[in-house]
Every structure is written in structure tokens, then in C-alpha cells.
Design a protein around this motif. Structure first.
Motif, PDB file in Angstrom:
ATOM      1  N   THR A 188      -6.454  -0.382  -2.612  1.00  0.00           N
ATOM      2  CA  THR A 188      -5.444  -1.420  -2.416  1.00  0.00           C
ATOM      3  C   THR A 188      -4.221  -1.199  -3.289  1.00  0.00           C
ATOM      4  N   GLY A 189      -4.272  -0.223  -4.172  1.00  0.00           N
ATOM      5  CA  GLY A 189      -3.162   0.024  -5.076  1.00  0.00           C
ATOM      6  C   GLY A 189      -3.307  -0.690  -6.405  1.00  0.00           C
ATOM      7  N   ARG A 190      -4.329  -1.515  -6.540  1.00  0.00           N
ATOM      8  CA  ARG A 190      -4.608  -2.220  -7.790  1.00  0.00           C
ATOM      9  C   ARG A 190      -6.036  -1.911  -8.200  1.00  0.00           C
ATOM     10  N   CYS A 191      -6.192  -1.299  -9.351  1.00  0.00           N
ATOM     11  CA  CYS A 191      -7.522  -0.921  -9.816  1.00  0.00           C
ATOM     12  C   CYS A 191      -8.139  -2.060 -10.617  1.00  0.00           C
ATOM     13  N   PRO A 192      -9.379  -2.446 -10.313  1.00  0.00           N
ATOM     14  CA  PRO A 192     -10.038  -3.510 -11.069  1.00  0.00           C
ATOM     15  C   PRO A 192     -10.494  -2.991 -12.430  1.00  0.00           C
ATOM     16  N   LEU A 193     -10.572  -3.884 -13.390  1.00  0.00           N
ATOM     17  CA  LEU A 193     -11.085  -3.517 -14.708  1.00  0.00           C
ATOM     18  C   LEU A 193     -12.599  -3.396 -14.633  1.00  0.00           C
ATOM     19  N   PRO A 194     -13.171  -2.437 -15.346  1.00  0.00           N
ATOM     20  CA  PRO A 194     -14.633  -2.308 -15.337  1.00  0.00           C
ATOM     21  C   PRO A 194     -15.279  -3.494 -16.039  1.00  0.00           C
ATOM     22  N   ALA A 195     -16.478  -3.833 -15.603  1.00  0.00           N
ATOM     23  CA  ALA A 195     -17.196  -4.951 -16.210  1.00  0.00           C
ATOM     24  C   ALA A 195     -17.618  -4.601 -17.624  1.00  0.00           C
ATOM     25  N   SER A 196     -17.622  -5.601 -18.469  1.00  0.00           N
ATOM     26  CA  SER A 196     -18.021  -5.405 -19.864  1.00  0.00           C
ATOM     27  C   SER A 196     -19.525  -5.228 -19.936  1.00  0.00           C
ATOM     28  N   ARG A 197     -19.978  -4.372 -20.840  1.00  0.00           N
ATOM     29  CA  ARG A 197     -21.416  -4.129 -20.985  1.00  0.00           C
ATOM     30  C   ARG A 197     -22.040  -5.078 -21.991  1.00  0.00           C
ATOM     31  N   THR A 198     -21.247  -5.921 -22.648  1.00  0.00           N
ATOM     32  CA  THR A 198     -21.777  -6.811 -23.656  1.00  0.00           C
ATOM     33  C   THR A 198     -22.168  -8.170 -23.078  1.00  0.00           C
ATOM     34  N   GLY A 199     -22.153  -8.316 -21.786  1.00  0.00           N
ATOM     35  CA  GLY A 199     -22.551  -9.558 -21.168  1.00  0.00           C
ATOM     36  C   GLY A 199     -21.427 -10.576 -21.079  1.00  0.00           C
ATOM     37  N   MET A 219       0.832  -1.188   0.000  1.00  0.00           N
ATOM     38  CA  MET A 219       0.000   0.000   0.000  1.00  0.00           C
ATOM     39  C   MET A 219       0.877   1.253   0.000  1.00  0.00           C
ATOM     40  N   LYS A 220       1.963   1.220   0.739  1.00  0.00           N
ATOM     41  CA  LYS A 220       2.844   2.384   0.770  1.00  0.00           C
ATOM     42  C   LYS A 220       3.444   2.645  -0.603  1.00  0.00           C
ATOM     43  N   ARG A 221       3.706   1.565  -1.343  1.00  0.00           N
ATOM     44  CA  ARG A 221       4.266   1.714  -2.679  1.00  0.00           C
ATOM     45  C   ARG A 221       3.284   2.442  -3.613  1.00  0.00           C
ATOM     46  N   ALA A 222       1.997   2.102  -3.533  1.00  0.00           N
ATOM     47  CA  ALA A 222       0.994   2.736  -4.384  1.00  0.00           C
ATOM     48  C   ALA A 222       0.846   4.215  -4.044  1.00  0.00           C
ATOM     49  N   VAL A 223       0.884   4.536  -2.764  1.00  0.00           N
ATOM     50  CA  VAL A 223       0.765   5.934  -2.348  1.00  0.00           C
ATOM     51  C   VAL A 223       1.978   6.722  -2.824  1.00  0.00           C
ATOM     52  N   LYS A 224       3.152   6.126  -2.687  1.00  0.00           N
ATOM     53  CA  LYS A 224       4.375   6.800  -3.127  1.00  0.00           C
ATOM     54  C   LYS A 224       4.353   7.021  -4.633  1.00  0.00           C
ATOM     55  N   ARG A 225       3.895   6.026  -5.397  1.00  0.00           N
ATOM     56  CA  ARG A 225       3.808   6.152  -6.849  1.00  0.00           C
ATOM     57  C   ARG A 225       2.826   7.256  -7.237  1.00  0.00           C
ATOM     58  N   ALA A 226       1.702   7.346  -6.537  1.00  0.00           N
ATOM     59  CA  ALA A 226       0.719   8.397  -6.820  1.00  0.00           C
ATOM     60  C   ALA A 226       1.296   9.775  -6.520  1.00  0.00           C
ATOM     61  N   GLN A 227       2.065   9.888  -5.445  1.00  0.00           N
ATOM     62  CA  GLN A 227       2.683  11.168  -5.112  1.00  0.00           C
ATOM     63  C   GLN A 227       3.730  11.558  -6.148  1.00  0.00           C
TER      64      GLN A 227
END
Length: 98
Positions: free
Chosen positions: A83-94, A1-9
Motif C-alpha cells: 500500500t506504500g505504507r509499511c506497518p511497524l513490527p509488533a513489540s516482543r515485550t507484550g 500507490m503510484k507515488r510509492a512506486v515512483k519513490r521506490a524507483q
């Protein structure tokens, strides 16, 4: 988590302020326009302004525009990744493509 915050900064620190970015754009696009406009007056020597314009834009004009959009939308995209990892959005095509 600290790594993600540091990367964002680090990313936040790497984006320039809006006035500075616009000044770079004015200098870059001005030099590019001057290199073309002064071509009949100065001849091929006017083309020496083109590399200076590209240097001010730090690459291609499209890259400068993309960076401008990044500066304008900084912090307003509405995405959060606790958590530092972004999930991919769900597909709208089912779930099936094609």
C-alpha cells in the motif's frame, strides 16, 4: 500507490552500483591514508588530500559504509509495503516497555 512506486524507483536509481561504490571508497580512503602517511614527507601540504578523500566518500567514512551496506542488501531485506505504507513490527515485550 503510484507515488510509492515512483519513490521506490527514485531510491533505486539513486543507489550506485557496487563496483562504482567500491572505486569511490578506494579513492576516498586512499586519499585519506595518503594525507596522513605523506605528512612527514610533504608537511602540512599533504593535508590537502584529506578534503579530496572526503569528497570522494561524499561525506564521512561511516556514511560511505552505511551506503555500502544499503547497496549490498538492496532488494534483499524481505520487506514489502504493497500500500506504500509499511506497518511497524509488533513489540516482543507484550506491549509494555519498562
Amino acid at each position: 500507490m503510484k507515488r510509492a512506486v515512483k519513490r521506490a524507483q527514485e531510491q533505486e536509481a539513486g543507489t550506485p552500483s557496487l563496483p562504482r561504490h567500491l572505486a569511490r571508497g578506494a579513492a576516498g580512503f586512499g586519499a585519506l591514508a595518503a594525507s596522513v602517511a605523506l605528512l612527514p614527507v610533504l608537511g602540512a601540504g599533504a593535508l590537502l588530500l584529506a578534503p579530496a578523500g572526503l569528497y570522494a566518500l561524499r561525506g564521512c567514512p561511516l556514511c560511505w559504509t552505511a551506503a555500502l551496506l544499503r547497496v549490498l542488501t538492496r532488494g534483499r531485506t524481505g520487506t514489502s509495503c504493497p500500500t506504500g505504507r509499511c506497518p511497524l513490527p509488533a513489540s516482543r515485550t507484550g506491549g509494555r516497555d519498562g
